[in-house]
Design an enzyme around this catalytic site. Sequence first.
Site, short mmCIF file in Angstrom:
data_model
loop_
_atom_site.label_atom_id
_atom_site.label_comp_id
_atom_site.label_asym_id
_atom_site.label_seq_id
_atom_site.Cartn_x
_atom_site.Cartn_y
_atom_site.Cartn_z
N ASP A 1 -30.82 -7.36 0.45
CA ASP A 1 -29.82 -6.17 0.94
C ASP A 1 -28.74 -5.62 -0.05
O ASP A 1 -28.69 -6.29 -1.13
CB ASP A 1 -29.14 -6.76 2.20
CG ASP A 1 -28.34 -5.97 2.84
OD1 ASP A 1 -28.61 -4.90 3.00
OD2 ASP A 1 -27.02 -6.31 2.92
N ASP B 1 -25.62 -3.61 0.14
CA ASP B 1 -24.17 -3.31 0.53
C ASP B 1 -23.67 -4.92 1.10
O ASP B 1 -24.00 -5.50 2.22
CB ASP B 1 -23.89 -2.49 1.55
CG ASP B 1 -24.27 -1.08 1.42
OD1 ASP B 1 -23.89 -0.64 0.35
OD2 ASP B 1 -24.81 -0.55 2.25
C1 G6P Z 1 -25.92 -0.64 4.98
C2 G6P Z 1 -24.53 -1.02 5.33
C3 G6P Z 1 -23.93 -0.43 6.76
C4 G6P Z 1 -24.31 1.32 6.81
C5 G6P Z 1 -25.78 1.40 6.23
C6 G6P Z 1 -26.19 2.85 6.36
O1 G6P Z 1 -26.77 -1.20 5.66
O2 G6P Z 1 -24.63 -2.42 5.52
O3 G6P Z 1 -22.67 -0.79 6.95
O4 G6P Z 1 -23.79 1.75 7.78
O5 G6P Z 1 -26.35 0.82 5.19
O6 G6P Z 1 -25.30 3.39 5.10
P1 G6P Z 1 -25.31 4.86 4.64
O7 G6P Z 1 -25.16 5.01 3.24
O8 G6P Z 1 -26.67 5.45 4.98
O9 G6P Z 1 -24.52 5.57 5.51
MG MG Z 2 -25.13 -5.66 3.69
#
Ligand code: G6P
Ligand code: MG
Length: 231
Positions: free
Chosen positions: A21, A23
């Site tokens: 993953d 973030d």
């Molecule tokens: C990741 C993060 C989420 C976020 C998602 C979408 O999975 O953990 O917190 O909402 O990505 O991210 P984006 O950059 O497309 O808004």
């Molecule tokens: Mg994450």
Amino acid sequence: MCMTTRDTAMTHPHIRAFLFDLDGVITDTAEFHYLAWKKLAAEEGIPFSRGEADAMRGLSRRDSLRVLLNGRPVAEETAQSWMLRKNDYYLQMLEQLTPDSLLPGVRRLLSEARDAGIHLAVASASRNAHLVLDRLGVLPLFDAVGDGHSVVNPKPAPDLFLWTAGRLNANPRQAVIFEDARAGVDAALAGGFWVVGIGSAVTSERAHIHVSDLSDVTVTSIVRGLTVLSD
Ligand code: G6P
Ligand code: MG
């Protein structure tokens, strides 16, 4: 670092792939997501806490907004403009990101895994995943990147992990997912993958192995941890 393994019997693992993953695992952009939603919430007078932010981890932008709204109805046009605004705040924060923003242990683990012949991928719900990896200078280290554009069903559905593992020609039992989010751990388990849960938002009961961060994690410690489960 404290490492705990789940107490279940499973088949002996032959690990060919690591799927990360992004973030909160490779870099601390989970914090930027939190701060960007917080700014939007403050401007719109919507209550928002760290607890809700933890529940958003791993969720798509749309599902994160659903968590923020907590049942409050908003017109589709408003929802779209709020998601856009949050993303603008997030993109501004990404300008601070440099190769020094990799979380502890990540660069070492990636190079160790590569030397061991393990295929590497990122599987993130984010539509900004390529941009983040590029700013971190690690895009060339990965054989595949699955992101918020790759599949229709977001985590906790297993689709993104299955799609990304497919790009590496690995089946779920040959692949380890590294996740900091409940939705991500659930997605990995639903797909039949091995899971390393990271940090306090996920629990050691769900993940096969649980660590506080990647600073002391090695390929050997992962394979050994999973082999204990197979005995
Ligand atoms: C990741 C993060 C989420 C976020 C998602 C979408 O999975 O953990 O917190 O909402 O990505 O991210 P984006 O950059 O497309 O808004
Ligand atoms: Mg994450």
